[in-house]
Design a protein around this motif. Structure first.
Motif, PDB file in Angstrom:
ATOM      1  N   ASN A  68     -17.388 -19.797  64.011  1.00  0.00           N
ATOM      2  CA  ASN A  68     -15.999 -20.241  63.973  1.00  0.00           C
ATOM      3  C   ASN A  68     -15.417 -20.336  65.384  1.00  0.00           C
ATOM      4  O   ASN A  68     -14.711 -21.295  65.717  1.00  0.00           O
ATOM      5  N   HIS A  89      -5.596 -14.118  53.032  1.00  0.00           N
ATOM      6  CA  HIS A  89      -6.094 -14.914  51.906  1.00  0.00           C
ATOM      7  C   HIS A  89      -5.463 -14.367  50.629  1.00  0.00           C
ATOM      8  O   HIS A  89      -5.611 -13.185  50.319  1.00  0.00           O
ATOM      9  N   LEU A 118      -5.344 -22.799  64.537  1.00  0.00           N
ATOM     10  CA  LEU A 118      -4.571 -21.580  64.300  1.00  0.00           C
ATOM     11  C   LEU A 118      -3.845 -21.135  65.564  1.00  0.00           C
ATOM     12  O   LEU A 118      -2.688 -20.693  65.505  1.00  0.00           O
ATOM     13  N   LEU A 141      -4.059 -13.729  59.891  1.00  0.00           N
ATOM     14  CA  LEU A 141      -4.629 -14.596  58.855  1.00  0.00           C
ATOM     15  C   LEU A 141      -4.798 -13.794  57.571  1.00  0.00           C
ATOM     16  O   LEU A 141      -5.263 -12.649  57.604  1.00  0.00           O
ATOM     17  N   TYR A 160     -16.076 -16.360  56.136  1.00  0.00           N
ATOM     18  CA  TYR A 160     -15.151 -17.471  55.924  1.00  0.00           C
ATOM     19  C   TYR A 160     -15.289 -18.436  57.089  1.00  0.00           C
ATOM     20  O   TYR A 160     -15.909 -18.116  58.111  1.00  0.00           O
ATOM     21  N   THR A 161     -14.724 -19.628  56.943  1.00  0.00           N
ATOM     22  CA  THR A 161     -14.650 -20.567  58.053  1.00  0.00           C
ATOM     23  C   THR A 161     -13.185 -20.811  58.383  1.00  0.00           C
ATOM     24  O   THR A 161     -12.326 -20.839  57.501  1.00  0.00           O
ATOM     25  N   GLN A 162     -12.905 -20.973  59.677  1.00  0.00           N
ATOM     26  CA  GLN A 162     -11.529 -21.171  60.122  1.00  0.00           C
ATOM     27  C   GLN A 162     -11.541 -21.847  61.491  1.00  0.00           C
ATOM     28  O   GLN A 162     -12.292 -21.443  62.383  1.00  0.00           O
ATOM     29  N   ASN A 163     -10.724 -22.870  61.632  1.00  0.00           N
ATOM     30  CA  ASN A 163     -10.553 -23.526  62.924  1.00  0.00           C
ATOM     31  C   ASN A 163      -9.548 -22.715  63.732  1.00  0.00           C
ATOM     32  O   ASN A 163      -8.343 -22.769  63.489  1.00  0.00           O
ATOM     33  N   HIS A 169      -5.070 -18.597  54.599  1.00  0.00           N
ATOM     34  CA  HIS A 169      -6.393 -19.204  54.736  1.00  0.00           C
ATOM     35  C   HIS A 169      -6.744 -19.944  53.460  1.00  0.00           C
ATOM     36  O   HIS A 169      -6.415 -19.504  52.359  1.00  0.00           O
TER      37      HIS A 169
END
Length: 371
Positions: free
Chosen positions: A44, A151, A135, A149, A128-131, A235
């Protein structure tokens, strides 16, 4: 993204995966046959343009150090980027001293020397995946002091019991951080992911050390939430926590489902890992594989159903592997039946002809053991 450096933290003291964690930290756990759990936060960061990354670890670091290497397989530019594995001493006085704040404090000079104005902090035990570039821009545009972050889930009574939750106001401002006690169905699970300025991060470390040797980063942020502008960002997509043995088992088997797998794996957002050169898996006459993930280099003669099989495994003739996670280089012997099990690396199940556990309490065969 040169505006931020990355930190990947180790699991908290209250998080324990019985059996497997005796040999390696959670970040080094094999995941879905091919990956390690730590591949997700580092990928990520790499995909987001972060190429200065600090990885913190405490116990049994060998397998993690071997897997990380120089970081080249994470597409980190070796000329301007760097992947650092940082250690924190284990206190023999009491384990409550071994906090994330203590780890940061022992490496405070390295943190202060980072020239990037912002820091992105993510855990090594969540998938998880996150840009992070997006962000970070959201954080900057909002004018917040800290962005967290989270969820949102609707099964917090039974799951995520070792996680923190965020209590938010209507503007998604963080009012407090507390433990998930399982008393409410819908909760905002805190993903242990922060964005803040480097200067604020350093000041929080110093303040926490001054207030109490037991304080963790979530605790000091919770204390400061009334004085600072702390925002929550939701998220979207696949999210799993590796906080106990059952959650590790469930997270692996969940990704056999193609829809859930596509929520996590995106061709435009690759998950990097250390690769090995081995031949394709061989399926012999009489072999049967249904609804499973089988890695390369295996020899399959028996039956596999709803399972994850790691690299270089052997499933002998007449063997049945059902609802199980078999890690690399393990052998399931002739006519052996295993069900609802995690078989650790290099284990051989050859004498016991039947090992079956309750799916709500999966069994475990130790690494390099013969059963």
């Amino acid at each position: 993204m040169s505006r931020a450096f990355g930190i990947v933290t180790s699991s908290a003291n209250h998080i324990k995966v019985e059996g497997m964690q005796d040999y390696r930290p959670i970040g080094a756990f094999s995941f879905l046959g091919r990956y390690r759990v730590i591949d997700f936060p580092i990928s990520n960061m790499s995909n987001s343009g972060i190429d200065r990354i600090q990885v913190y670890t405490r116990k049994n670091p060998r397998s993690l150090a071997e897997h990380l290497g120089t970081g080249r397989h994470y597409n980190i530019n070796s000329k301007r980027g760097k992947l650092q594995l940082l250690f924190s001493e284990n206190s023999s006085a009491n384990d409550f001293y071994n906090t994330d704040i203590n780890a940061f404090w022992e490496n405070i000079e390295i943190i202060e020397r980072m020239h990037q104005p912002y820091v992105v902090i993510a855990p090594n035990y969540m998938v998880y995946t996150q840009n992070f570039e997006t962000l970070l821009q959201t954080h900057i545009d909002s004018g917040a002091d800290i962005t967290l972050l989270y969820h949102k889930v609707n099964n917090a009574r039974d799951a995520y019991l070792n996680c923190d939750v965020l209590n938010l106001n209507k503007q998604k401002g963080v009012e407090s951080i507390e433990k998930n006690r399982g008393n409410t169905k819908e909760r905002n699970i805190f993903m242990d992911t922060y964005i803040m300025s480097k200067d604020l991060f350093v000041s929080l470390i110093r303040k926490a050390k001054k207030l109490s040797s037991m304080y963790t980063l979530p605790q000091i942020v919770n204390i400061e939430a009334s004085e600072l502008d702390v925002r929550g960002v939701a998220h979207r997509g696949y999210f799993a926590t590796i906080t106990d043995f059952k959650s590790y088992f469930d997270a692996n088997l969940a990704l056999i489902d193609f829809k859930q797998a596509t929520d996590l794996f995106d061709p435009e957002w690759p998950i990097y890992t250390r690769t090995t050169d081995s031949c394709p898996t061989q399926y012999f006459d009489g072999a049967s594989v249904k609804n499973s993930v089988v890695s390369n280099g295996c020899l399959i003669e028996g039956t596999i159903e709803n399972s994850v099989i790691g690299r270089g495994c052997e499933i002998k003739k007449g063997a049945v592997v059902r609802n199980s996670v078999v890690l690399a280089n393990s052998v399931i012997g002739k006519d052996v039946h295993i069900e609802n099990q995690v078989i650790d690396k290099w284990a051989q199940v050859i004498h016991a002809k039947e090992i079956i556990a309750d799916p709500e309490k999966p069994g475990y065969v130790k690494r390099d053991d013969t059963v």
